[in-house]
Enzyme design. Structure first.
Site, short mmCIF file in Angstrom:
data_model
loop_
_atom_site.label_atom_id
_atom_site.label_comp_id
_atom_site.label_asym_id
_atom_site.label_seq_id
_atom_site.Cartn_x
_atom_site.Cartn_y
_atom_site.Cartn_z
N ASP A 1 -5.16 4.92 -9.59
CA ASP A 1 -4.97 5.87 -8.49
C ASP A 1 -3.91 6.92 -8.80
OD1 ASP A 1 -2.81 4.08 -8.41
OD2 ASP A 1 -3.60 3.00 -6.68
N ASN B 1 0.23 -5.64 1.72
CA ASN B 1 -0.83 -5.81 2.72
C ASN B 1 -2.15 -6.24 2.08
OD1 ASN B 1 -1.61 -3.50 1.42
ND2 ASN B 1 -1.66 -2.18 3.23
N HIS C 1 -3.60 -4.80 -0.54
CA HIS C 1 -4.42 -3.75 -1.14
C HIS C 1 -4.48 -3.89 -2.67
CE1 HIS C 1 -0.97 -0.52 -1.57
NE2 HIS C 1 -0.96 -1.36 -2.58
N GLU D 1 -6.88 0.18 1.09
CA GLU D 1 -6.11 -0.44 2.16
C GLU D 1 -7.00 -1.36 3.01
OE1 GLU D 1 -3.10 -0.16 1.78
OE2 GLU D 1 -2.35 1.88 1.53
#
Ligand code: PGA
Length: 246
Positions: A63, A132, A134, A139
């Site tokens: 990313d 979280n 990811h 997400e």
């Protein structure tokens, strides 16, 4: 998923290096998917120290932040240059990171997917684990068939990355990320998690049901995943001692 619990972050970084170096020795033109963030810093340090040649290796980062150019110190291009590119014999023509400054981001995402396909697909993708759950910047709620695309970062992610920017407000709101579907097409996956702050997420990923609200649980559907944990990250698992297999 195979789970290996290592004594500490250094041991985890050495073990991740061993997996990648063995692949590259066997397959000098290996196609790697590579992560950024705090977790892989030790991994890159050990990879550089290993002395393995990356001359023919192809790399695709997971990313990049939207709006950060290559010269921005917190761009993932700058991160990769700092931790890997400047220290190994990678051919710059074979390293790839999504262009966070692309004007036509849909074309950029298509281009990225096409480059991965043209390289023959990912042999191995190395992933960090977000607080979280990811993977890449996929997400919670991301569909598992998602491809490379532009995404909005979760508030928790911007908070977690505030340490790199000085404040959460300065963390870009969007990124271009490989999709979960893109990641799941890799022939092999290596997931890294270290430190006590990841322990409850690690438990959900390894012992919880597959659930799109914890993106890394998608890895349960892949046939060749190795999870490397340090002891603090493994502390809440049922099998938290030594090497365990699920
Ligand atoms: P971290 O991030 O290694 O900086 O904790 C992991 C991730 O968000 O993928």
């Amino acid at each position: 998923m195979r789970v290996e619990v290592l004594a500490n972050d250094d041991a985890l970084s050495r073990r991740a290096t061993e997996v990648v170096a063995n692949l590259v020795r066997r397959r000098p033109a290996a196609v790697l998917g590579l992560p950024t963030g705090g977790t892989p810093v030790g991994f890159y340090r050990e990879l550089v120290r290993s002395g393995v040649s990356f001359r023919q290796v192809w790399t695709f980062n997971l990313d990049e932040y939207v709006g950060l150019g290559r010269s921005h110190p917190q761009s993932y291009y700058a991160y990769m240059k700092r931790h890997l590119y400047d220290h190994v014999d990678l051919d710059p023509g074979r390293t790839h990171i999504p262009d966070g400054m692309a004007l036509d981001w849909e074309a950029e995402c298509r281009r990225y997917e096409a480059l991965i396909r043209k390289a023959g697909g990912l042999d191995l993708v190395v992933l960090g684990l977000g607080h979280n759950g990811h993977i890449g910047f996929n997400e919670p709620g991301t569909p598992w068939n998602s491809r490379t695309r532009r995404v909005r970062l979760a508030e928790q992610t911007r908070q977690a990355n505030a340490r790199f920017f000085g404040s959460a407000d300065l963390v870009p709101a969007e990124a271009i990320t490989m999709g979960i579907g893109t990641i799941l097409e890799a022939r092999r996956i290596l997931l890294l998690a270290s430190g006590p702050a990841k322990a409850s997420t690690v438990r959900r990923v390894l012992e919880g049901p597959p659930d799109t609200s914890v993106p890394a649980t998608a890895l349960q559907t892949h046939s060749d995943v190795t999870v490397l944990l340090d002891r603090p990250a493994a502390a809440l698992l049922q099998m938290s001692d030594g090497r365990a297999s699920t």
